[in-house]
Structure formats: structure tokens, C-alpha cells
Design a protein around this motif. Structure first.
Motif, PDB file in Angstrom:
ATOM      1  N   GLY A  31       0.830  -1.205   0.000  1.00 38.10           N
ATOM      2  CA  GLY A  31       0.000   0.000   0.000  1.00 38.10           C
ATOM      3  C   GLY A  31       0.859   1.248   0.000  1.00 38.10           C
ATOM      4  N   GLU A  76       1.812   4.770   1.121  1.00 37.35           N
ATOM      5  CA  GLU A  76       1.616   5.616   2.294  1.00 37.35           C
ATOM      6  C   GLU A  76       2.412   6.884   2.115  1.00 37.35           C
ATOM      7  OE1 GLU A  76      -0.369   5.247   4.902  1.00 37.35           O
ATOM      8  OE2 GLU A  76      -1.126   3.352   4.132  1.00 37.35           O
ATOM      9  N   GLU A 136      -1.697   8.356   1.494  1.00 39.54           N
ATOM     10  CA  GLU A 136      -2.617   8.247   0.357  1.00 39.54           C
ATOM     11  C   GLU A 136      -2.190   9.219  -0.735  1.00 39.54           C
ATOM     12  OE1 GLU A 136      -6.220   9.341   2.329  1.00 39.54           O
ATOM     13  OE2 GLU A 136      -6.695   7.277   2.832  1.00 39.54           O
ATOM     14  N   SER A 139      -6.494   5.585  -2.081  1.00 40.08           N
ATOM     15  CA  SER A 139      -5.584   4.620  -1.473  1.00 40.08           C
ATOM     16  C   SER A 139      -5.409   3.505  -2.493  1.00 40.08           C
ATOM     17  CB  SER A 139      -6.167   4.035  -0.188  1.00 40.08           C
ATOM     18  OG  SER A 139      -6.248   5.020   0.802  1.00 40.08           O
ATOM     19  N   GLU A 188      -3.567  -0.224  -3.437  1.00 41.67           N
ATOM     20  CA  GLU A 188      -2.902  -1.450  -2.985  1.00 41.67           C
ATOM     21  C   GLU A 188      -2.461  -2.232  -4.216  1.00 41.67           C
ATOM     22  OE1 GLU A 188      -2.493  -2.536   0.292  1.00 41.67           O
ATOM     23  OE2 GLU A 188      -3.457  -0.722   1.048  1.00 41.67           O
ATOM     24  N   LYS A 196      -9.669   3.175  -1.473  1.00 39.85           N
ATOM     25  CA  LYS A 196     -10.390   4.407  -1.163  1.00 39.85           C
ATOM     26  C   LYS A 196     -10.345   5.254  -2.412  1.00 39.85           C
ATOM     27  CE  LYS A 196      -9.761   6.677   2.737  1.00 39.85           C
ATOM     28  NZ  LYS A 196      -9.132   7.548   3.728  1.00 39.85           N
TER      29      LYS A 196
END
Length: 133
Positions: free
Chosen positions: A33, A35, A37, A55, A57, A129
Motif C-alpha cells: 500500500g 503511504e 494516500e 488509497s 494497494e 479508497k
């Protein structure tokens, strides 16, 4: 009759062993993911700037491939930001547009990873997201 039951039991047992093998293979997938966002602007139809916050992934087959994703995080993040920044408001706000953007990001990420590592590592790219204004 006993022979039919025996054949059915063998078939049933073999189908369970395939399922167990499939589960073992699935258990090796890993996710990376980004980081923090990703937040960027897009081409808006209004005078006000539009923005999108997502977001992301990335799914890979083997956990050890996460190291390559982490190493190339800035390159991959920049590619996603560039793709999002070139989208129109209509595309950002529609479900089909969102899927097209996701697919474009997936293809670009794998293209970059193939250039950098020699292989496309990402099996799937997910937006966990997706907010816009």
C-alpha cells in the motif's frame, strides 16, 4: 454399487486436495500500500480545482517481491499521480471511468516495473479508497 461409491469417494477426495493446494497458493499473495494516500488535482469543468484522493494497494504473487515495490515506490507513485492529473472530471466521477483509470494505472505500473526489474510484478491494482471533489 460399491464400485460406484468408491469412485465417487475418490473423486470427492481428489477435489478437496486440489482446493487445499489452491488455498496454499493463494496464501502467498501479498499487498503493498502506498503511504500516505495519493492526493492530486484533475482537469475540472468548473473554475474551482477538482481533486481526487485515493488509497492504492498493489497485489503481488510472492511476499519477497514487496521489496522491489518499496524500492520503486516514488517512481510508481509519480506515474499514478500523472495518470490521475490527466483525467477529466467526467471520467474521475463515473464508475466506468474509475475502472479505466484503475486499468491504466495497473498497466503503467507493470510497464515501469518491467523496465526496472525485468518482470511485471503486479497481479492486480486495487483502489481501496476513492474520493473526489
Amino acid at each position: 454399487m460399491n464400485r460406484i461409491i468408491a469412485v465417487l469417494l475418490i473423486a470427492l477426495c481428489s477435489s478437496f486436495s486440489v482446493t487445499a493446494a489452491d488455498k496454499q497458493e493463494l496464501a502467498e499473495y501479498a499487498y503493498y500500500g502506498f503511504e500516505p494516500e495519493i492526493v492530486t488535482n484533475y482537469i475540472s469543468n468548473r473554475k474551482k480545482l477538482g481533486y481526487v484522493r485515493i488509497s492504492v494497494e498493489l497485489m503481488v504473487k510472492k511476499p519477497e517481491q514487496l521489496v522491489s515495490l518499496e524500492r520503486h515506490d516514488p517512481l510508481l507513485r509519480a506515474a499514478i499521480v500523472e495518470i490521475l492529473g490527466n483525467q477529466t472530471e467526467d471520467k474521475v466521477k463515473s464508475l466506468t471511468g474509475k475502472e479505466e483509470i484503475r486499468r491504466e494505472c495497473y498497466e503503467k505500473i507493470n510497464q515501469l516495473l518491467e523496465q526496472e526489474t525485468g518482470q511485471p510484478l503486479v497481479v492486480n491494482l486495487l483502489f481501496t479508497k476513492y474520493l473526489y471533489d
